[in-house]
Write a protein that holds these residues in place. Structure first.
Motif: not given
Length: 275
Positions: A34, A37, A41, A73, A177, A180-181, A184, A211
């Motif tokens: 996490t 991620c 982000s 993930n 991305s 996604w970031g 999570m 990351g």
């Protein structure tokens, strides 16, 4: 495939093995993932204003890919909680090139040549053979590892199509991305609460650095997919297991057997056929 694309994809494979080893070596892998991620982000949100937005035709694919990455993930963390890097990583990565090749043929009308198909088969077989012990597939958490491979294949095909519709591979990678970031940490908070996520812990900077490395690695792969068949790029990327085996041996105290070395030769031969 050109020498440049092959070289970039192999470099991405090395980076990918590195951040997976970092994740596998952590004590709380869900937290580490996490934090990775969140770092992804932050970097992407910082870059996005300087880029032209990807074409609208690709937005649906970016959103779908972000959701699939979150599933990947979660499955990856579960597979590492029950097995060592040198066994779970080959199953997860080895099952995906064949699935990507099939998905690319079904959804993108993309058929690799005979030598590429042979290379993809060699890479996949060599990777999966790393997880065998004798004639038995001895992998604790096998369903999680196979599930991870399915998520890899799904987001790879999704991104392969999306990036070609985007008009700008970098912009697509950054937007996807960033989504996604952000997703999570939301999932993590739902599972464990905000206090667990934002407490200071050892390994914070290492996880954040991992990351950024993962973002660079996948950005290279997405770029490669705009210039070469998805299945071939996927198979070349999965040569990261060669690096994972060596990292597992030298840094994590895992074994290096004759079987592993022979499998590595097979993977290298497959990569040569693709390239």
């Amino acid at each position: 495939m050109s020498v440049t694309i092959v070289s970039l994809t192999l470099f991405a494979a090395l980076l990918h093995a590195g951040w997976n080893a970092l994740l596998r070596g952590g004590s709380d892998r869900l937290w580490s993932m996490t934090v990775m991620c969140i770092a992804v982000s932050i970097v992407c949100i910082g870059i996005a204003p300087f880029l032209t937005a990807p074409d609208k035709a690709s937005w649906m694919y970016a959103l779908l890919s972000a959701v699939l990455h979150v599933g990947y993930n979660l499955f990856l963390v579960k597979s590492y909680q029950s097995g060592e890097l040198g066994k779970t990583y080959p199953i997860a990565r080895g099952s995906s090139p064949l699935l990507v090749t099939l998905g690319a043929a079904l959804f993108a009308g993309e058929m690799p040549g005979a030598s590429a198909i042979a290379g993809i088969g060699l890479v996949s077989f060599g990777i999966i053979s790393l997880a065998f012990q004798g004639r038995r597939l001895a992998v604790p958490g096998l369903p999680w590892a196979l599930g991870t491979g399915c998520f890899i294949a799904a987001y790879s095909v999704t991104d392969g199509i999306g990036v070609r519709l985007s008009g700008d591979p970098l912009a697509y990678t950054v937007w996807m991305s960033a989504l996604w970031g952000l997703m999570m940490p939301t999932v993590y908070i739902a599972l464990r609460g905000p206090r667990s996520l934002f407490s200071a812990r050892p390994g914070l900077l290492a996880s954040a650095g991992g990351g950024v490395v993962s973002l660079l690695a996948y950005g290279i792969v997405i770029y490669a997919m705009t210039h070469a068949p998805m299945g071939a790029v996927s198979a070349l990327r999965e040569t990261s297991v060669l690096f994972a085996v060596l990292i597992g041996y030298f840094l994590l105290g895992e074994t290096l057997t004759v079987r592993k070395m022979l499998a590595c030769v097979m993977i290298a031969a497959g990569a040569a056929l693709i390239g």
